[in-house]
Design an enzyme around this catalytic site. Structure first.
Site, PDB file in Angstrom:
ATOM      1  N   HIS A   1       7.212  -3.312   0.195  1.00 57.77           N
ATOM      2  CA  HIS A   1       5.811  -3.257   0.594  1.00 57.77           C
ATOM      3  C   HIS A   1       5.065  -4.084  -0.461  1.00 57.77           C
ATOM      4  O   HIS A   1       4.347  -3.541  -1.295  1.00 57.77           O
ATOM      5  CB  HIS A   1       5.353  -1.793   0.607  1.00 57.77           C
ATOM      6  CG  HIS A   1       3.994  -1.569   1.186  1.00 57.77           C
ATOM      7  ND1 HIS A   1       3.239  -2.578   1.751  1.00 57.77           N
ATOM      8  CD2 HIS A   1       3.240  -0.442   1.276  1.00 57.77           C
ATOM      9  CE1 HIS A   1       2.085  -2.069   2.161  1.00 57.77           C
ATOM     10  NE2 HIS A   1       2.066  -0.781   1.874  1.00 57.77           N
TER      11      HIS A   1
ATOM     12  N   LYS B   1      10.599  -2.031  26.210  1.00 61.37           N
ATOM     13  CA  LYS B   1      11.385  -2.531  27.350  1.00 61.37           C
ATOM     14  C   LYS B   1      12.702  -3.140  26.890  1.00 61.37           C
ATOM     15  O   LYS B   1      13.442  -3.692  27.690  1.00 61.37           O
ATOM     16  CB  LYS B   1      10.579  -3.597  28.110  1.00 61.37           C
ATOM     17  CG  LYS B   1       9.279  -3.084  28.687  1.00 61.37           C
ATOM     18  CD  LYS B   1       8.485  -4.245  29.291  1.00 61.37           C
ATOM     19  CE  LYS B   1       7.054  -3.835  29.600  1.00 61.37           C
ATOM     20  NZ  LYS B   1       6.182  -5.008  29.771  1.00 61.37           N
TER      21      LYS B   1
ATOM     22  N   ARG C   1       4.287  -4.483   9.967  1.00 56.87           N
ATOM     23  CA  ARG C   1       4.976  -3.298   9.423  1.00 56.87           C
ATOM     24  C   ARG C   1       6.024  -2.885  10.455  1.00 56.87           C
ATOM     25  O   ARG C   1       5.762  -2.868  11.660  1.00 56.87           O
ATOM     26  CB  ARG C   1       4.015  -2.147   9.173  1.00 56.87           C
ATOM     27  CG  ARG C   1       4.782  -0.843   8.926  1.00 56.87           C
ATOM     28  CD  ARG C   1       3.959   0.242   8.338  1.00 56.87           C
ATOM     29  NE  ARG C   1       3.575  -0.093   6.976  1.00 56.87           N
ATOM     30  CZ  ARG C   1       3.059   0.791   6.133  1.00 56.87           C
ATOM     31  NH1 ARG C   1       2.874   2.034   6.507  1.00 56.87           N
ATOM     32  NH2 ARG C   1       2.720   0.421   4.920  1.00 56.87           N
TER      33      ARG C   1
ATOM     34  N   ARG D   1      -4.081   3.108   6.198  1.00 60.70           N
ATOM     35  CA  ARG D   1      -4.623   2.385   5.044  1.00 60.70           C
ATOM     36  C   ARG D   1      -4.283   0.899   5.074  1.00 60.70           C
ATOM     37  O   ARG D   1      -5.155   0.047   5.004  1.00 60.70           O
ATOM     38  CB  ARG D   1      -4.013   3.021   3.791  1.00 60.70           C
ATOM     39  CG  ARG D   1      -4.691   2.787   2.512  1.00 60.70           C
ATOM     40  CD  ARG D   1      -3.938   3.578   1.449  1.00 60.70           C
ATOM     41  NE  ARG D   1      -3.333   4.773   2.017  1.00 60.70           N
ATOM     42  CZ  ARG D   1      -3.954   5.927   2.144  1.00 60.70           C
ATOM     43  NH1 ARG D   1      -5.188   6.056   1.720  1.00 60.70           N
ATOM     44  NH2 ARG D   1      -3.337   6.963   2.675  1.00 60.70           N
ATOM     45  N   THR D   2      -3.005   0.595   5.202  1.00 55.06           N
ATOM     46  CA  THR D   2      -2.572  -0.805   5.090  1.00 55.06           C
ATOM     47  C   THR D   2      -3.119  -1.637   6.250  1.00 55.06           C
ATOM     48  O   THR D   2      -3.577  -2.756   6.070  1.00 55.06           O
ATOM     49  CB  THR D   2      -1.033  -0.871   5.058  1.00 55.06           C
ATOM     50  OG1 THR D   2      -0.571  -0.002   4.034  1.00 55.06           O
ATOM     51  CG2 THR D   2      -0.550  -2.267   4.790  1.00 55.06           C
TER      52      THR D   2
END
Lengths: 154, 312
Positions: free
Chosen positions: B138, B89, B110, B60-61
């Site tokens: 958020h 890595k 995110r 969604r985001t």
């Protein structure tokens, strides 16, 4: 002869150095750790559970030939916000500093949240003081609020 | 007006935590979101590139940010999972950000680690927007929640807001409660005792003289509510599967709720839902959760245009 009430010194006097007084007994050894005195060669005296009018019981640390940095004073303020730091010269108190909690504490406190980025990467921690007594701080990164009992120093 | 010339201080700003917003910031941003929705400018972000760094999966985001940026004429680059990056890595986040900022005008990130967004903002000289950092913040979700309430109720001031579900771990609830504390909301926290609102947040609200009530049953308070914000009981937050089983069906809202509520109650949900809202509510005028998700577009557009200095 003048009759003087002679107070018994619980800890030997020092000629030059620093006396940290009014430390809560339970954090006295933590304050010792801040000073990092492992390799130190000059006299150090530590006393715990001394009677105190204002605190009930207190601890004292006397360190000969050693003066504190601002960073060390700030660290002490976090553990012992009511401590006094006396700078001793010629057996007398040259200066008396009441430690003060700064509003922001940079790279002194370790975040108690294991999933905080400051515990994952090499970065400076940054805490704001949100309440002085009882002490409450908030991590600038993960926003974890910590109380005095959660606080460990870096 | 100086107020307009400096674009309310948004140009170049990082959007990391709802705590960084004053009431004035929130109202200004919501007014720009309204402008974005009513008269979108499809060339506003021409020649701008956004990096979408999703170290943790999110549909969604990520799609909402991607769509918001492209609808304004910008282009996006990035990745949707950490497995494809040099993080695998052993590269530090700091170094990743130092590299990415050379390629783009804004970073949308995110990450699964709390505080990662703040660190990215410290590393980057371009604006960073937090699209979720672990269990912490958020902020764009909270901003779209506020926008939804404002649009549906016509005001943010003095509303009675119920929060229902997992209030212990639900970051959307924590952030929205903090944001609404600017608007003299009265709050009702409805949850099983084991999943109640954390004490730190309740203390913070008390410190701001916000009135709140705690309840276990929605029927105790439903008649007073203007807004009911429902959250999912999150399976991934429980270490013990048996504990989750105990609470997963704690709330199942259906049409019977409407009989014991104000006629104009709005029901919100950050989605995804599992079983807490019966689909029979979807067609009622009270259910706004799908429109709520859609409001992510104008709100994210407003933020992006503001931090890139495109709103004068």
């Amino acid at each position: 002869m003048k009759q003087a009430i002679k107070k018994e010194l619980k800890v030997p006097a020092i000629k030059e150095g620093t006396v940290i007084d009014h430390i809560p007994s339970r954090v006295t050894f933590k304050v010792m750790r801040i000073l990092d005195l492992k390799e130190f060669e000059h006299p150090i005296s530590v006393a715990l559970n001394l009677k105190s009018k204002s605190m009930g019981h207190k601890g004292i640390i006397k360190v000969g030939s050693r003066f504190l940095t601002e960073d060390e004073v700030n660290k002490i303020a976090i553990l012992a916000p009511n401590a006094t730091v006396n700078i001793i010269k010629g057996y007398g108190v040259k200066e008396k500093i009441n430690v003060q909690l700064p509003d922001k504490v940079i790279n002194i406190i370790k975040c108690s949240n294991p999933n905080c980025i400051t515990n994952q990467e090499k970065v400076k921690t940054h805490f704001s003081i949100i309440n002085k007594a009882p002490l409450k701080v908030i991590c600038r990164h993960c926003e974890r609020v910590m109380e005095e009992s959660d606080i460990t120093l870096i | 007006m100086i107020f307009l010339m400096d674009n309310n201080g948004f140009k170049g700003r990082d959007i990391i935590s709802i705590r960084d917003f004053s009431k004035k910031d929130l109202l200004y941003l919501l007014s720009i979101a309204k402008r974005m929705e009513q008269s979108p400018d499809t060339s506003l972000l021409n020649n701008k590139i956004a990096s979408l760094l999703f170290f943790e999966p999110s549909t969604r985001t990520r799609l909402s940010f991607d769509s918001a940026f492209k609808k304004l004429g910008g282009k996006t680059i990035g990745f949707a999972q950490a497995e494809v990056t040099s993080v695998k890595k052993g590269e530090t986040l700091w170094d990743t950000i130092k590299m990415v900022e050379q390629y783009s005008d804004v970073i949308i990130m995110r990450h699964y680690i709390e505080g990662a967004a703040r660190l990215a903002a410290e590393a980057a000289s371009i604006p960073v927007l937090n699209a979720g950092d672990g269990a912490n913040q958020h902020p764009t979700q909270t901003l779209l929640d506020l926008y939804t309430i404002l649009k549906e109720k016509g005001t943010l001031e003095g509303l009675n807001i119920g929060f229902l579900g997992d209030l212990k771990y639900g970051r959307t609830v924590h952030s929205l409660a903090i944001a609404l504390s600017h608007f003299n909301a009265k709050m009702f926290f409805i949850s099983p005792k084991a999943l109640s609102m954390p004490k730190d947040y309740l203390d913070e609200l008390k410190g701001k003289n916000i009135k709140f009530t705690e309840a276990e049953d929605v029927a105790e308070v439903s008649k007073q509510l203007d807004v009911l914000y429902v959250t999912r009981i999150q399976k991934e937050r429980f270490a013990d599967a048996l504990e989750y089983e105990k609470y997963k069906n704690a709330y199942k809202l259906d049409k019977s709720l409407l009989k014991i509520s104000k006629k104009d109650l709005i029901i919100m949900h950050p989605l995804p839902r599992v079983g807490e809202i019966n689909p029979e509510l979807d067609d009622t005028k009270n259910a706004v959760y799908f429109r709520q998700a859609g409001n992510g577009i104008p709100v994210r557009q407003a933020l992006l245009a503001l931090v890139l200095g495109k709103i004068k």
